[in-house]
Design a protein around this motif. Structure first.
Motif, PDB file in Angstrom:
ATOM      1  N   GLY A  14       0.802  -1.221   0.000  1.00  0.00           N
ATOM      2  CA  GLY A  14       0.000   0.000   0.000  1.00  0.00           C
ATOM      3  C   GLY A  14       0.832   1.266   0.000  1.00  0.00           C
ATOM      4  O   GLY A  14       0.308   2.357   0.222  1.00  0.00           O
ATOM      5  N   GLU A  15       2.135   1.141  -0.293  1.00  0.00           N
ATOM      6  CA  GLU A  15       3.030   2.307  -0.295  1.00  0.00           C
ATOM      7  C   GLU A  15       3.167   2.811  -1.737  1.00  0.00           C
ATOM      8  O   GLU A  15       4.165   2.578  -2.422  1.00  0.00           O
ATOM      9  CB  GLU A  15       4.389   1.927   0.299  1.00  0.00           C
ATOM     10  N   HIS A  16       2.150   3.538  -2.167  1.00  0.00           N
ATOM     11  CA  HIS A  16       2.050   3.890  -3.585  1.00  0.00           C
ATOM     12  C   HIS A  16       3.066   4.945  -4.024  1.00  0.00           C
ATOM     13  O   HIS A  16       3.535   4.913  -5.161  1.00  0.00           O
ATOM     14  CB  HIS A  16       0.628   4.353  -3.900  1.00  0.00           C
ATOM     15  N   LYS A  17       3.429   5.870  -3.150  1.00  0.00           N
ATOM     16  CA  LYS A  17       4.424   6.883  -3.520  1.00  0.00           C
ATOM     17  C   LYS A  17       5.787   6.243  -3.770  1.00  0.00           C
ATOM     18  O   LYS A  17       6.480   6.582  -4.736  1.00  0.00           O
ATOM     19  CB  LYS A  17       4.530   7.953  -2.430  1.00  0.00           C
ATOM     20  N   LYS A  18       6.157   5.292  -2.898  1.00  0.00           N
ATOM     21  CA  LYS A  18       7.426   4.591  -3.089  1.00  0.00           C
ATOM     22  C   LYS A  18       7.378   3.728  -4.346  1.00  0.00           C
ATOM     23  O   LYS A  18       8.381   3.600  -5.064  1.00  0.00           O
ATOM     24  CB  LYS A  18       7.746   3.729  -1.865  1.00  0.00           C
ATOM     25  N   ALA A  19       6.221   3.147  -4.611  1.00  0.00           N
ATOM     26  CA  ALA A  19       6.057   2.335  -5.829  1.00  0.00           C
ATOM     27  C   ALA A  19       6.238   3.201  -7.076  1.00  0.00           C
ATOM     28  O   ALA A  19       6.902   2.786  -8.041  1.00  0.00           O
ATOM     29  CB  ALA A  19       4.690   1.674  -5.845  1.00  0.00           C
ATOM     30  N   ILE A  20       5.667   4.399  -7.056  1.00  0.00           N
ATOM     31  CA  ILE A  20       5.803   5.318  -8.196  1.00  0.00           C
ATOM     32  C   ILE A  20       7.272   5.619  -8.468  1.00  0.00           C
ATOM     33  O   ILE A  20       7.723   5.628  -9.621  1.00  0.00           O
ATOM     34  CB  ILE A  20       5.012   6.617  -7.953  1.00  0.00           C
ATOM     35  N   GLU A  21       8.053   5.836  -7.403  1.00  0.00           N
ATOM     36  CA  GLU A  21       9.489   6.113  -7.564  1.00  0.00           C
ATOM     37  C   GLU A  21      10.188   4.953  -8.273  1.00  0.00           C
ATOM     38  O   GLU A  21      11.000   5.154  -9.181  1.00  0.00           O
ATOM     39  CB  GLU A  21      10.136   6.357  -6.196  1.00  0.00           C
ATOM     40  N   LYS A  22       9.858   3.734  -7.853  1.00  0.00           N
ATOM     41  CA  LYS A  22      10.491   2.552  -8.452  1.00  0.00           C
ATOM     42  C   LYS A  22      10.062   2.370  -9.910  1.00  0.00           C
ATOM     43  O   LYS A  22      10.881   2.049 -10.774  1.00  0.00           O
ATOM     44  CB  LYS A  22      10.153   1.301  -7.645  1.00  0.00           C
TER      45      LYS A  22
END
Length: 303
Positions: A202-210
């Motif tokens: 559920g960590e969407h901001k970190k996912a976007i970075e990756k």
């Protein structure tokens, strides 16, 4: 007396065609590729590989311009000159699909997968054709398929070794160092998997970075765009989600996830017309998609 203007070589005409293609001037690209084909014939050179590339490039321009019949003709010529070219197979499959010639499209997508089993466009296309043909012909749809050619092992090895990465429908004859490309694709895959892990948490901001880092290594991976779009939707960043879906649809114009997520983004932006258009496009490809049917009912209730 004025000097006679030097005629352009076929390589110069091809390069000019590539530039027009990249600029979105597809009609001009067709004209330049046609001139290059004629110039190559007149030169007396019998380089079948170069001629195959020119026909494949012109096919890409026809496809972008919506001229699917001419695209198919050029791809067929390209494949006669250089059998089992991945770009020509994918372009012809896309054109067949647009003309609702699903059996022929299925054969081309499956043939491309014999050469490279990791092609997202070929996997997605095969899945779409399977669903379409099942709806049309029922469980025995495979019995009505034309024969699927078998790619000889020696030919497959040659094609894999000579491929820059496995090309998409839109790429047009660019060359890159194959070792660097392979390394970039591997990095992109690892970064994408890290992004997927963050999504599960559920960590969407970190996912976007990756996902962003992954796309910097490989900008042709459709699912990375649709995955990042999902994250943007979760964060209510609807315009960014639309952009990512549009990039995915440039690579695969009938991608179900991209159409559905762009429809969701348009719904978030209160753009009812665009949302309905995407859902209708999706349901033409996959009529029994319950999520799209449900969302269409919801959006039609909006004032």
């Amino acid at each position: 007396m004025p000097q006679k203007r030097r005629s352009q070589s076929w390589t110069e005409l091809k390069q000019a065609g590539n530039e027009r293609f990249k600029a979105g001037q597809y009609g001009e690209a067709v004209s330049l590729y046609s001139q290059a084909i004629n110039a190559l014939h007149k030169s007396g050179q019998k380089n079948q590989e170069d001629l195959s590339i020119l026909h494949s490039n012109r096919a890409a321009s026809y496809l972008k311009d919506g001229n699917c019949s001419e695209c198919i003709k050029d791809c067929t010529t390209s494949l006669e000159l250089a059998p089992f070219g991945i770009k020509a197979l994918l372009r012809r499959a896309t054109a067949y699909e647009a003309l609702e010639r699903y059996r022929q499209a299925y054969v081309d997508y499956k043939t491309a997968l014999q050469i490279d089993c990791n092609l997202p466009a070929a996997h997605d296309g095969t899945n779409r054709m399977t669903k379409a043909l099942t709806d049309i012909d029922g469980p025995s749809w495979r019995e009505k398929l034309p024969p699927i050619p078998t790619v000889p092992i020696a030919m497959k090895q040659k094609l894999v070794q000579s491929a820059s990465p496995a090309p998409t429908v839109q790429q047009n004859g660019t060359q890159e160092n194959s070792n660097q490309v392979v390394g970039d694709v591997k990095k992109a895959k690892l970064l994408k998997e890290e992004g997927n892990a963050f999504v599960k948490k559920g960590e969407h901001k970190k996912a976007i970075e990756k996902y962003t880092q992954s796309l910097s290594q490989d900008s042709t991976e459709i699912t990375t765009y649709t995955n990042r779009a999902l994250c943007y939707l979760s964060l209510k960043m609807y315009k960014e989600a639309v952009r990512d879906c549009e990039k995915a649809l440039q690579l695969d114009s009938a991608n179900i996830k991209a159409l559905y997520r762009r429809a969701q983004a348009y719904m978030g932006l209160k753009d009812k017309r665009a949302c309905v258009e995407d859902l209708n496009s999706l349901l033409k490809i996959e009529p029994n998609n319950t999520a799209a049917q449900k969302l269409l009912q919801e959006i039609q209730k909006m004032k």
